[in-house]
Write a protein that holds these residues in place. Structure first.
Motif: not given
Ligand code: AMP
Length: 310
Positions: A103-104, A110-111, A118-124, A158-161
């Motif tokens: 997972g990421i 930010l997330t 409102s969408r807890s794991s959406h950005f993962d 993500v791309v930066h990190d």
């Protein structure tokens, strides 16, 4: 146009394409917003790849994964018409085979806020699928829409990190003539909701206009936009006037249920207390079961005056 189903086929198809390679990930149900990403990729890159995958990991349990609009034949036609070279259209087993365990998680405000609240794991889910697709396609430039501003900020992070070797290009939101941001979910709006839906963008423009006043504060902007959204002062049409004259109640126009309306920094999504060049006015609101999101930049240089649909 080559359509691939597996990661191995995709890598083989892309190997011989001239560079630079542009890439546009989508969940299908294509509209002109998606195609503007392809157009931008065509302009900047020698070859263009796209993906078509309704990613289950970015949907919450009570969200509309099962109902998400799917029409692959039409989508492939539209990609072909737009000049895409390779479309990767895998199934969920190809992307998440048995044993898949990685997972990421992008931590912090930010997330966890706005779309993340409102969408807890959406950005993962977004982070893992986009990173995986970047690993498969290995493009030079990734094209993403500004419509999903928080998603854009998360992917940039993500791309930066992770020091991924891809350039992220953001493309302005494509709108219907009345200002409604194009979205695959617009198809679910009833005629009455569709008539009201552009008020979300009008409200953001009202906020943006307030931001242009001398010494405008963030509060002025939020108040102007919220007032415009929740009290739009819809003019009565003839039927409603007749009904009103007869003493009958006019049919109630659908009303927005505001989820959030805020001024944030476009990179961190932290709320801002003063307006600056990276300020975004963001909003999410429901019309019945349909949730609409939209945003405008408050930077005077970001949106030309011709963008204003009133
Ligand atoms: P989706 O298929 O909803 O995952 O969106 C795929 C890509 O299209 C994302 O980068 C979105 O931000 C972008 N996109 C969606 N709607 C629009 C729009 N109206 N204008 C420009 N880009 C958009």
């Amino acid at each position: 146009m080559i359509v691939t189903r597996t990661i191995a086929e995709t890598r083989a198809a892309l190997r011989s394409l001239p560079r630079p390679l542009g890439f546009t990930p989508t969940m299908g149900a294509l509209h002109n917003g998606h195609l503007s990403l392809v157009d931008a990729a065509k302009t900047r890159c020698a070859s263009v790849a796209a993906s078509l995958f309704v990613n289950p990991t970015q949907f919450g349990r009570d969200e509309d994964l099962g109902r998400y609009p799917r029409d692959e034949a039409r989508d492939l036609q539209r990609f072909e018409g737009a000049g895409v070279d390779v479309v990767f259209a895998p199934n969920a087993d190809e992307m998440y085979p048995e044993g898949f365990s990685t997972g990421i998680h992008v931590a912090g405000a930010l997330t966890a806020t706005y779309e993340g609240a409102s969408r807890s794991s959406h950005f993962d889910g977004v982070a893992i699928i986009v990173t995986k697709l970047l690993g498969v396609v290995q493009p030079d430039v990734l094209f993403l829409g500004e419509k999903d501003a928080q998603q854009l900020a998360v992917i940039r992070r993500v791309v930066h990190d992770l020091d991924l070797t891809v350039e992220v290009a953001s493309i302005p939101t494509v709108r219907e003539p009345d200002g409604l941001a194009m979205s695959s979910r617009n198809a679910y709006l009833t005629a009455e909701q569709r008539a009201v839906a552009p008020d979300l963008y009008r409200a953001l423009l009202a906020g943006r206009a307030a931001a242009g006043a001398p010494a405008a504060t963030t509060k002025d902007v939020v108040v102007a936009a919220t007032t415009a959204l929740l009290m739009p002062g819809l003019p009565l049409d003839d039927a409603e006037r007749v009904a009103a004259l007869r003493g009958e109640a006019p049919p109630a126009a659908p009303r927005f249920d505001l989820d959030y309306l805020a001024i944030v920094d476009a990179d961190t999504f932290r709320p801002q207390s003063t307006i600056g060049p990276r300020s975004l006015l963001i909003a999410a609101a429901r019309l019945g079961a349909i949730r609409l999101i939209d945003n405008v930049s408050l930077s005077p240089s970001a949106y030309p005056a011709t963008d204003a649909t009133t």
